[in-house]
Design an enzyme around this catalytic site. Structure first.
Site, PDB file in Angstrom:
ATOM      1  N   SER A 127      -9.425   6.016   3.408  1.00 26.75           N
ATOM      2  CA  SER A 127      -9.985   5.787   2.065  1.00 26.75           C
ATOM      3  C   SER A 127      -8.958   6.076   0.986  1.00 26.75           C
ATOM      4  CB  SER A 127     -11.207   6.705   1.867  1.00 26.75           C
ATOM      5  OG  SER A 127     -11.580   6.745   0.506  1.00 26.75           O
ATOM      6  N   TYR A 151     -14.294  15.487   1.385  1.00 25.83           N
ATOM      7  CA  TYR A 151     -14.325  14.170   2.042  1.00 25.83           C
ATOM      8  C   TYR A 151     -12.920  13.578   2.116  1.00 25.83           C
ATOM      9  CZ  TYR A 151     -14.586   9.119   2.426  1.00 25.83           C
ATOM     10  OH  TYR A 151     -14.348   7.820   2.800  1.00 25.83           O
ATOM     11  N   LYS A 155     -10.102  12.835   5.445  1.00 23.43           N
ATOM     12  CA  LYS A 155      -9.366  11.586   5.712  1.00 23.43           C
ATOM     13  C   LYS A 155      -7.859  11.882   5.815  1.00 23.43           C
ATOM     14  CE  LYS A 155     -12.814   8.659   5.762  1.00 23.43           C
ATOM     15  NZ  LYS A 155     -13.191   7.949   6.996  1.00 23.43           N
ATOM     16  N   PHE A 180     -10.268   0.757  -0.841  1.00 25.21           N
ATOM     17  CA  PHE A 180     -10.513   1.143  -2.228  1.00 25.21           C
ATOM     18  C   PHE A 180     -12.027   1.107  -2.441  1.00 25.21           C
ATOM     19  CE2 PHE A 180      -6.611   2.144  -4.517  1.00 25.21           C
ATOM     20  CZ  PHE A 180      -5.761   2.119  -3.429  1.00 25.21           C
TER      21      PHE A 180
HETATM   22  C1  WQD Z   1     -17.126   3.617  -9.479  1.00 26.17           C
HETATM   23  C2  WQD Z   1     -17.058   3.738 -10.990  1.00 26.17           C
HETATM   24  C3  WQD Z   1     -17.931   5.797 -11.824  1.00 26.17           C
HETATM   25  C4  WQD Z   1     -22.095   5.014 -10.647  1.00 26.17           C
HETATM   26  C5  WQD Z   1     -16.608   6.271  -4.153  1.00 26.17           C
HETATM   27  C6  WQD Z   1     -16.063   7.286  -3.230  1.00 26.17           C
HETATM   28  C7  WQD Z   1     -14.943   6.686  -2.423  1.00 26.17           C
HETATM   29  C8  WQD Z   1     -15.384   5.421  -1.736  1.00 26.17           C
HETATM   30  C9  WQD Z   1     -16.014   4.449  -2.714  1.00 26.17           C
HETATM   31  C10 WQD Z   1     -15.761   6.014   0.560  1.00 26.17           C
HETATM   32  C11 WQD Z   1     -16.617   5.115 -11.465  1.00 26.17           C
HETATM   33  C12 WQD Z   1     -18.774   4.629 -12.308  1.00 26.17           C
HETATM   34  C13 WQD Z   1     -20.724   4.910 -10.839  1.00 26.17           C
HETATM   35  C14 WQD Z   1     -22.956   5.007 -11.771  1.00 26.17           C
HETATM   36  C15 WQD Z   1     -21.050   4.786 -13.222  1.00 26.17           C
HETATM   37  N1  WQD Z   1     -16.264   5.743  -0.662  1.00 26.17           N
HETATM   38  N2  WQD Z   1     -20.225   4.798 -12.097  1.00 26.17           N
HETATM   39  N3  WQD Z   1     -22.408   4.895 -13.029  1.00 26.17           N
HETATM   40  O1  WQD Z   1     -16.395   7.062  -7.143  1.00 26.17           O
HETATM   41  O2  WQD Z   1     -14.765   5.111  -7.269  1.00 26.17           O
HETATM   42  O3  WQD Z   1     -15.601   5.873  -5.051  1.00 26.17           O
HETATM   43  O4  WQD Z   1     -17.062   5.154  -3.422  1.00 26.17           O
HETATM   44  O5  WQD Z   1     -14.641   5.851   0.972  1.00 26.17           O
HETATM   45  O6  WQD Z   1     -14.571   7.651  -1.479  1.00 26.17           O
HETATM   46  O7  WQD Z   1     -15.541   8.321  -4.033  1.00 26.17           O
HETATM   47  O8  WQD Z   1     -17.140   4.706  -6.580  1.00 26.17           O
HETATM   48  O9  WQD Z   1     -19.090   3.364  -7.212  1.00 26.17           O
HETATM   49  O10 WQD Z   1     -19.279   5.903  -7.279  1.00 26.17           O
HETATM   50  O11 WQD Z   1     -17.906   4.720  -9.011  1.00 26.17           O
HETATM   51  O12 WQD Z   1     -20.581   4.681 -14.361  1.00 26.17           O
HETATM   52  O13 WQD Z   1     -24.222   5.085 -11.663  1.00 26.17           O
HETATM   53  O14 WQD Z   1     -18.368   3.531 -11.530  1.00 26.17           O
HETATM   54  O15 WQD Z   1     -17.763   6.771 -12.852  1.00 26.17           O
HETATM   55  O16 WQD Z   1     -15.837   4.949 -12.622  1.00 26.17           O
HETATM   56  P1  WQD Z   1     -15.929   5.758  -6.615  1.00 26.17           P
HETATM   57  P2  WQD Z   1     -18.445   4.685  -7.491  1.00 26.17           P
END
Ligand code: WQD
Length: 354
Positions: A127, A151, A155, A180
């Protein structure tokens, strides 16, 4: 000559089931090992509707050496794709023991079972969280480890284990794939993401707001140093990620040693850009409100994708609009996930089984 058999741990999950579709399309035969803790076996019936082949399911835990040895003896795998693992950042903070046990001890048990069976070709689902939140984008694979949560640290530990193994024993062919932000769904609308409870991740939440299941998206901060102030990520279609696994498997089958590559598009999209793209794809309004920043969130990161092009001949082919359109088709056809009777295939979709 029977088709090569591939063990896919976690193969009943969101990414795993899409990987099974891509493996079958490439003439390979996946066998799934899954605890079903975070997945639904009916996803494999949906794989069959798409491809005409239902991957056999071995219900089991990668930490169980007896179950692993039994599966290797029964199926005679040619290679392993290891996707089974816990992946919720927030949960990893409150349950580090569970995360190190499943993600690290589970990977170690799997590698030991592979060694006993003489199977030494492995693709590991890693990841972008190994990079942490301070790297400058686009992020290259040579960037230092800087994971900032348990987490991400699990990895890193597994990547280090695999690097040491590849250095110690030249018979191993290993690829670490740093995902990503995988989003989207298979174009048939038969497979997709099934979050349990309120989604942590952006795309499933936006999809549920568009469907009228939730009232609005909370945008976690709009005062970041980004073009519109909201968080930027490299969203990549889950089928591109699945096809990246097939490309990595081809490479690891013909090359020994360790290869580590990013799986991303090389482009960042902000929260508000994702919301706009989803509104275009769905024809629905997605209400949103600005809320406080989410602790641990990075302002912006996206992948440098040249290494995957050079070494795997792989690049992401699907853009954000298709990711949103495919997600919306899944949402519309399966508002209650696999509890819905199989949705009709979209007009013009030809599945391998027809
Ligand atoms: C994306 C963007 C939030 C929800 C995570 C894990 C990563 C991977 C993918 C496993 C950010 C914003 C989100 C919401 C928002 N998983 N957001 N409102 O955090 O980049 O990655 O998932 O491998 O390990 O960390 O993904 O979709 O949670 O957030 O504004 O209700 O959307 O702040 O900028 P993230 P995400």
């Amino acid at each position: 000559m029977s088709a090569p058999k591939i063990l896919v741990t976690g193969g009943a999950g969101f990414i795993g089931s899409h990987v099974c579709v891509a493996l079958i399309a490439a003439g390979l035969r996946p066998v799934v090992m899954d605890t079903l803790v975070n997945s639904d076996p009916r996803s494999l019936q949906r794989v069959a509707r798409i491809t005409g082949v239902e991957p056999p399911l071995v219900r089991g835990d990668v930490r169980d050496a007896v179950a692993l040895d039994r599966a290797f003896a029964e199926h005679g795998f040619d290679a392993v794709l290891h996707l089974a693992g816990l992946k919720a950042v927030g949960q990893s903070v409150s349950d580090p023991i569970g995360y190190y046990d499943v993600n690290v001890a589970g990977s170690l048990a799997l590698v030991r079972a592979m060694e006993r069976a003489g199977v030494r070709t492995l693709i590991f689902s890693s990841s972008a969280t190994v990079y942490g939140s301070t790297q400058r984008s686009p992020i290259r694979e040579s960037a230092p480890y800087a994971a900032v949560n348990p987490y991400g640290r699990t990895k890193v530990m597994v990547e280090r284990l695999l690097a040491d193994l590849a250095r110690a024993d030249g018979r191993w062919g290993i690829a670490c794939l740093r995902f990503f932000n995988p989003i989207g769904a298979h174009e048939s609308g038969l497979l997709g993401e099934l979050p349990h409870g309120p989604p942590d991740n952006l795309l499933p939440y936006v999809s549920q707001v568009a469907a009228g299941e939730r009232c609005h998206v909370v945008v976690h901060g709009d005062d970041y140093e980004t073009p519109d102030g909201t968080g930027v990520r490299d969203y990549v279609h889950v089928m591109d990620v699945a096809e990246g696994h097939v490309a990595a498997l081809r490479h690891a089958t013909t090359h020994r040693g360790l290869l580590t590559v990013n799986l991303g598009t090389g482009r960042g999209a902000s929260v508000l850009e994702v919301i706009s793209a989803f509104e275009r794809a769905s024809g629905r309004t997605v209400a949103w409100r600005v809320g406080p920043r989410r602790p641990g969130d990075a302002p912006a990161y996206w992948a440098d994708v040249q290494h995957a092009r050079d070494r795997l001949g792989w690049h992401a082919r699907r853009g954000l609009d298709q990711m949103c359109a495919d997600s919306w088709r899944w949402q519309l056809g399966n508002p209650r996930g696999f509890d819905d009777p199989d949705p009709a295939l979209p007009a013009g979709f030809v599945s391998a089984s027809t």
